[in-house]
Design an enzyme around this catalytic site. Structure first.
Site, PDB file in Angstrom:
ATOM      1  N   GLY A  59       0.823  -1.197   0.000  1.00 15.87           N
ATOM      2  CA  GLY A  59       0.000   0.000   0.000  1.00 15.87           C
ATOM      3  C   GLY A  59       0.859   1.250   0.000  1.00 15.87           C
ATOM      4  N   CYS A  60       0.287   2.346   0.420  1.00 20.76           N
ATOM      5  CA  CYS A  60       1.001   3.624   0.479  1.00 20.76           C
ATOM      6  C   CYS A  60       2.298   3.471   1.264  1.00 20.76           C
ATOM      7  CB  CYS A  60       0.108   4.678   1.131  1.00 20.76           C
ATOM      8  SG  CYS A  60       0.967   6.218   1.497  1.00 20.76           S
ATOM      9  N   PHE A  61       3.400   3.953   0.697  1.00 19.25           N
ATOM     10  CA  PHE A  61       4.685   3.743   1.360  1.00 19.25           C
ATOM     11  C   PHE A  61       4.868   4.588   2.617  1.00 19.25           C
ATOM     12  CE2 PHE A  61       6.518   6.144  -2.619  1.00 19.25           C
ATOM     13  CZ  PHE A  61       5.843   7.305  -2.274  1.00 19.25           C
TER      14      PHE A  61
END
Length: 239
Positions: A59-61
């Site tokens: 997902g979003c880093f």
């Protein structure tokens, strides 16, 4: 001026209203710590070993980086892109979902303090939901896929066997969709993405989706939790 993808802009725009509205929505990020067994096979921690690294996407880093920056034994966690070519490793291009890249984090760790198996246990339990295909929380697209990028046969074997163990034990209600991909290149993200969770803890997207992950790390892996994060900016200052 930085450009954020629509889902993150929405969180920033709605602010407290977004948090209040979404508080009742079932979310992996805001759930209680999810206990899973450690992998049966692991790389033994040893003395005198050089630092090692693994690249993980979930997902979003921002949140992935934030969790591992608070993990004891991690020397550095850098947000970036993996899975695509160097010429497309830019945030605005990766955000289209057409580059083959995933938002990923390169985790450099001290094998004397933490093992690959422990990092993977944290990855599958508090970092993300490995049963979600090409999405995490409010973000969707192949750039948000669950993936482990390996550069050594041993890493690939440990990751593959661990996924099989977790599926066989029925820890999750759905099959794990995490991909194991070859590490063909990691490209650090733009500077404004580094240390984002620490620098913007009250940004609504971070507060709702990512801070709970760090809280769950502290609850579930107390012995592996470090209160002071290992920030990218601090590493640059000492180099």
């Amino acid at each position: 001026m930085t450009t954020l993808k629509p889902s993150r802009v929405a969180f920033a725009a709605f602010g407290a209203l977004a948090l209040a509205t979404l508080a009742g929505v079932s979310s992996r990020a805001s759930a209680e710590p999810f206990i899973i067994p450690a992998p049966k096979a692991d790389v033994a921690m040893s003395t005198g070993s050089e630092p090692k690294s693994i690249v993980l996407a979930g997902g979003c880093f921002w949140g992935v980086q934030g969790v591992y920056q608070h993990t004891r034994g991690v020397l550095q966690a850098v947000s970036g892109y993996a899975g695509g070519s160097a010429d497309s490793a830019r945030y605005d291009t990766v955000s289209t979902g057409s580059t083959g890249h995933a938002e990923a984090v390169k985790i450099t760790y001290d094998p004397k303090q933490v093992s690959l198996g422990k990092l993977l246990q944290i990855y599958f339990s508090v970092v993300h939901d490995p049963t979600q295909l090409n999405r995490q929380g409010p973000d969707s697209g192949t750039q948000y896929r669950s993936a482990i990028f390996t550069s050594q046969p041993e890493e690939q074997t440990i990751a593959k066997d661990y996924i099989a163990e977790l599926n066989a034990s029925k820890v999750y209600k759905k099959p794990i969709v995490t991909r194991i991909e070859p590490m063909n290149g990691f490209y650090p993200a733009e500077n404004y993405h580094q240390d984002y969770l620490t620098l913007h803890p009250h940004q609504p997207y971070i507060a709702f989706n990512d801070i709970p992950k760090v809280d769950n790390l502290k609850k579930l892996f107390a012995a592996d939790y470090r209160d002071k994060p290992m920030l990218v900016r601090d590493a640059k200052a000492t180099n």
